[in-house]
Design an enzyme around this catalytic site. Structure first.
Site, mmCIF file in Angstrom:
data_model
loop_
_atom_site.group_PDB
_atom_site.id
_atom_site.type_symbol
_atom_site.label_atom_id
_atom_site.label_comp_id
_atom_site.label_asym_id
_atom_site.label_seq_id
_atom_site.Cartn_x
_atom_site.Cartn_y
_atom_site.Cartn_z
ATOM 1 N N LEU A 28 -3.860 -14.625 -6.040
ATOM 2 C CA LEU A 28 -4.688 -15.646 -5.406
ATOM 3 C C LEU A 28 -5.622 -16.102 -6.502
ATOM 4 O O LEU A 28 -6.375 -15.294 -7.053
ATOM 5 C CB LEU A 28 -5.456 -15.032 -4.231
ATOM 6 C CG LEU A 28 -6.077 -15.962 -3.187
ATOM 7 C CD1 LEU A 28 -5.026 -16.864 -2.574
ATOM 8 C CD2 LEU A 28 -6.768 -15.149 -2.105
ATOM 9 N N ASP A 29 -5.560 -17.388 -6.886
ATOM 10 C CA ASP A 29 -6.257 -17.807 -8.097
ATOM 11 C C ASP A 29 -7.769 -17.573 -8.013
ATOM 12 O O ASP A 29 -8.322 -17.391 -6.933
ATOM 13 C CB ASP A 29 -5.930 -19.260 -8.460
ATOM 14 C CG ASP A 29 -6.456 -20.257 -7.450
ATOM 15 O OD1 ASP A 29 -7.675 -20.347 -7.292
ATOM 16 O OD2 ASP A 29 -5.633 -20.966 -6.825
ATOM 17 N N LYS A 30 -8.393 -17.577 -9.159
ATOM 18 C CA LYS A 30 -9.806 -17.213 -9.288
ATOM 19 C C LYS A 30 -10.709 -18.016 -8.370
ATOM 20 O O LYS A 30 -11.672 -17.484 -7.795
ATOM 21 C CB LYS A 30 -10.238 -17.393 -10.745
ATOM 22 C CG LYS A 30 -11.676 -17.004 -11.057
ATOM 23 C CD LYS A 30 -11.959 -17.198 -12.542
ATOM 24 C CE LYS A 30 -13.399 -16.915 -12.882
ATOM 25 N NZ LYS A 30 -13.682 -17.123 -14.321
ATOM 26 N N SER B 212 -9.963 -19.347 -5.523
ATOM 27 C CA SER B 212 -9.591 -19.235 -4.113
ATOM 28 C C SER B 212 -10.087 -17.918 -3.523
ATOM 29 O O SER B 212 -10.444 -16.988 -4.240
ATOM 30 C CB SER B 212 -8.073 -19.341 -3.955
ATOM 31 O OG SER B 212 -7.620 -20.590 -4.433
#
Length: 268
Positions: free
Chosen positions: A104-106, A108
């Site tokens: 889960l990208d930074k 998000s």
């Protein structure tokens, strides 16, 4: 047993948390082969570990773990310390060695699963299995029917496929005294799979994906002329974020775990 840091070893044996282990080590209450343990020291097969003069069995009996975690924004989904941001493993400080399932990208937030069960990582991450992941997304610009329709039908996006490093110029090498590196980014065009999209309000929508391309939702919105302001994952297959608050986690067990294992074909 592979060599492992003493604080992680003690936590995985259920003796205490890693932080408590560090305190015991500092106080000289942990011995390895009869010698006072040093912070960061590693142990492996053949070593004798004692805590307060009580011997600890060196062989690890790893308890299967699956944890649902509400990842806050700014935390990176990695087990390394290469990124300047705090990583999820250090943040959660769980008493067993866990690995994130997917990413889960930074920027998000939301549901992230962590486990020490390799078969779960492989089965959930395989995009060919088409497992659902659900998100709530807030955008910068007002949503239109056309925008939502195109999201659901599939969007042509560019995703990175390769990062190569190469030597920089001779001038750079002379100025720095070492061979610097440059990053060559390569991309490919992909049309995303059809997905379920539901409008929540003028700026917010719910989306259910069955694939997990790099920063997929952000790239889809950008390709259609909109920017994501907030992205929150609320479900992975049958596991939901529920009432978890930012930074909180819970164990996945009982009926919830059995349903997941049945869907993955691990049990009948």
């Amino acid at each position: 047993m592979e060599n492992i840091r003493i604080n992680k070893f003690l936590s995985e044996k259920g003796i205490c948390s890693r932080r408590e282990a560090d305190r015991l080590i500092t106080e000289g209450r942990v011995l390895i082969n009869g010698n006072i343990c040093e912070p960061g020291q590693k142990v492996g097969s053949g070593d004798i570990v004692t805590v307060d003069n009580k011997k600890v069995d060196i062989e690890l009996e790893v308890k299967p773990e699956l944890v649902a975690f509400y990842k806050p924004r700014g935390i990176v989904c990695t087990t390394s310390n290469r990124d300047r941001a705090r990583n999820v493993i250090d943040y959660i400080d769980y008493d067993a060695r866990l690995f994130p399932i997917g990413r889960l990208d930074k920027e998000s937030e939301g549901l992230l699963l962590l486990t020490n069960r390799g078969e779960l990582v492989n089965l959930i991450n395989k995009s060919v299995n088409g497992h659902e992941k659900e998100y709530i997304v807030r955008c910068e610009r007002r949503l239109t029917d056309g925008f939502l329709r195109k999201l659901s039908q599939g969007v042509d996006i560019k995703i990175p496929i390769e990062n190569k490093t190469g030597a920089s110029s001779e001038n750079n090498k002379r100025n720095t005294g070492r061979q610097a590196e440059t990053i060559i980014r390569r991309y490919k065009h992909v049309i995303t799979k059809p997905c379920k999209v539901l409008k929540i309000d003028d700026y917010t929508f719910n989306i259910i994906l069955t694939q997990g391309l790099n920063r997929q939702i952000r790239r889809m919105c950008a390709a259609l002329g909109n920017n994501v302001l907030k992205l929150k994952r609320v479900r992975i297959m049958n596991i939901v974020l529920g009432d978890l608050k930012e930074g909180e986690f819970r164990q996945v067990e009982g009926r919830e775990l059995k349903e997941l294992e049945k869907t993955l074909g691990l049990i009948k």
